[in-house]
Motif scaffolding. Structure first.
Motif, PDB file in Angstrom:
ATOM      1  N   TYR A  68      26.095  37.435  33.430  1.00  0.00           N
ATOM      2  CA  TYR A  68      27.249  37.677  34.276  1.00  0.00           C
ATOM      3  C   TYR A  68      28.491  37.668  33.377  1.00  0.00           C
ATOM      4  O   TYR A  68      28.887  36.624  32.868  1.00  0.00           O
ATOM      5  CB  TYR A  68      27.365  36.597  35.348  1.00  0.00           C
ATOM      6  CG  TYR A  68      26.363  36.748  36.468  1.00  0.00           C
ATOM      7  CD1 TYR A  68      26.633  37.576  37.562  1.00  0.00           C
ATOM      8  CD2 TYR A  68      25.130  36.092  36.435  1.00  0.00           C
ATOM      9  CE1 TYR A  68      25.718  37.731  38.592  1.00  0.00           C
ATOM     10  CE2 TYR A  68      24.206  36.240  37.463  1.00  0.00           C
ATOM     11  CZ  TYR A  68      24.505  37.059  38.531  1.00  0.00           C
ATOM     12  OH  TYR A  68      23.587  37.223  39.549  1.00  0.00           O
ATOM     13  N   VAL A  69      29.061  38.842  33.143  1.00  0.00           N
ATOM     14  CA  VAL A  69      30.182  38.954  32.217  1.00  0.00           C
ATOM     15  C   VAL A  69      31.353  39.657  32.898  1.00  0.00           C
ATOM     16  O   VAL A  69      31.194  40.406  33.860  1.00  0.00           O
ATOM     17  CB  VAL A  69      29.789  39.727  30.940  1.00  0.00           C
ATOM     18  CG1 VAL A  69      28.803  38.919  30.110  1.00  0.00           C
ATOM     19  CG2 VAL A  69      29.212  41.097  31.281  1.00  0.00           C
ATOM     20  N   ALA A  70      32.546  39.418  32.345  1.00  0.00           N
ATOM     21  CA  ALA A  70      33.770  40.017  32.873  1.00  0.00           C
ATOM     22  C   ALA A  70      34.044  41.336  32.174  1.00  0.00           C
ATOM     23  O   ALA A  70      33.694  41.529  31.011  1.00  0.00           O
ATOM     24  CB  ALA A  70      34.936  39.064  32.666  1.00  0.00           C
ATOM     25  N   ASP A  71      34.688  42.245  32.890  1.00  0.00           N
ATOM     26  CA  ASP A  71      35.085  43.515  32.294  1.00  0.00           C
ATOM     27  C   ASP A  71      36.310  43.345  31.402  1.00  0.00           C
ATOM     28  O   ASP A  71      36.452  44.016  30.383  1.00  0.00           O
ATOM     29  CB  ASP A  71      35.394  44.546  33.386  1.00  0.00           C
ATOM     30  CG  ASP A  71      34.150  44.947  34.158  1.00  0.00           C
ATOM     31  OD1 ASP A  71      33.071  45.049  33.539  1.00  0.00           O
ATOM     32  OD2 ASP A  71      34.257  45.150  35.378  1.00  0.00           O
ATOM     33  N   GLU A  72      37.216  42.462  31.807  1.00  0.00           N
ATOM     34  CA  GLU A  72      38.453  42.261  31.061  1.00  0.00           C
ATOM     35  C   GLU A  72      38.724  40.762  30.925  1.00  0.00           C
ATOM     36  O   GLU A  72      38.502  39.994  31.849  1.00  0.00           O
ATOM     37  CB  GLU A  72      39.627  42.916  31.780  1.00  0.00           C
ATOM     38  CG  GLU A  72      39.497  44.424  31.930  1.00  0.00           C
ATOM     39  CD  GLU A  72      40.671  44.997  32.705  1.00  0.00           C
ATOM     40  OE1 GLU A  72      41.553  45.583  32.061  1.00  0.00           O
ATOM     41  OE2 GLU A  72      40.692  44.848  33.934  1.00  0.00           O
ATOM     42  N   ALA A  73      39.254  40.385  29.766  1.00  0.00           N
ATOM     43  CA  ALA A  73      39.455  38.969  29.483  1.00  0.00           C
ATOM     44  C   ALA A  73      40.699  38.394  30.146  1.00  0.00           C
ATOM     45  O   ALA A  73      40.649  37.382  30.845  1.00  0.00           O
ATOM     46  CB  ALA A  73      39.529  38.749  27.973  1.00  0.00           C
TER      47      ALA A  73
END
Length: 229
Positions: A40-45
């Motif tokens: 589960y990762v984010a598109d933008e920090a």
């Protein structure tokens, strides 16, 4: 951790649901260098960082390390999957685990049990979700384990050489664990405080990363172990 407020009875109650937050703000995607694993990762920090502060009602929080597959962790996970003898049948510690990527790789490579240590409650929630998504069971530890020894057979640590004082403490501890017989592997893309003079180079990988977090899209990232003798 401190992300809590007191209710009318003086009881400290959570003000956020990490699991719901992670599901809402991230997507399950394969890891570039380790496509066998999805996180589960984010598109933008930066937007996620801001939303985390809003969710918790705090400013100045550390970056959401749990929401990205960092270069050191990717290289270390790839190395573990390609060299399962480092973890197979062993009790493993994934230190400063973040997303749980390296711990997941260790379980997939045949580890007997993996403890993923991270003091961020959102990271521990992400570790559980990511483990479940990849069909493995991980134990999340919330305490600061630096200086302790629970008899781990293998200790894995990715991207830990950011801060001078903390890095010195961590590497003294890792070298002590290595001296007593643990297998210690470190993934690092050239961070400032990596004590190369105390380490032996094992492998190097070209790791795809986001320009939001790094200075280039491909980071040459190495796996190291403490020098013997």
């Amino acid at each position: 951790m401190g992300h809590r407020l007191r209710d009318g009875r003086g009881v400290r109650a959570p003000i956020a649901d990490p699991l719901a937050f992670i599901r809402a703000e991230t997507r399950l995607n394969p890891v570039p260098l380790v496509p066998e694993i999805s996180l589960y990762v984010a598109d933008e920090a930066v937007p996620l960082w801001q939303r985390t502060e809003e969710e918790l009602g705090e400013m100045g929080l550390p970056p959401p390390f749990w929401a990205f597959a960092w270069a050191g962790g990717q290289a270390l996970a790839r190395h573990v999957l390609d060299h399962p003898e480092a973890v197979a049948g062993r009790r493993v510690l994934d230190f400063a685990s973040g997303s749980g990527l390296v711990g997941i790789a260790a379980m997939k490579a045949g580890a007997a049990a993996v403890t993923c240590a991270d003091i961020d409650p959102f990271a521990r929630a992400a570790i559980g979700l990511n483990g479940e998504a990849n069909g493995v069971t991980l134990t999340a530890a919330e305490h600061d384990l630096i200086g302790t020894d629970a008899g781990w057979d293998t200790v894995l640590a990715g991207d830990i050489a950011y801060e001078k004082d903390l890095s010195a403490r961590v590497f003294d501890w890792l070298l002590a664990l290595s001296t007593r017989g643990a297998t210690v592997l470190i993934g690092d893309p050239g961070r400032t405080y990596l004590p190369k003079d105390r380490l032996e180079h094992l492998a190097e990988y070209s790791v795809p990363v986001t320009r939001e977090l790094e200075d280039m899209e491909i980071k040459r990232t190495s796996v190291w172990r403490p020098r013997v003798g």
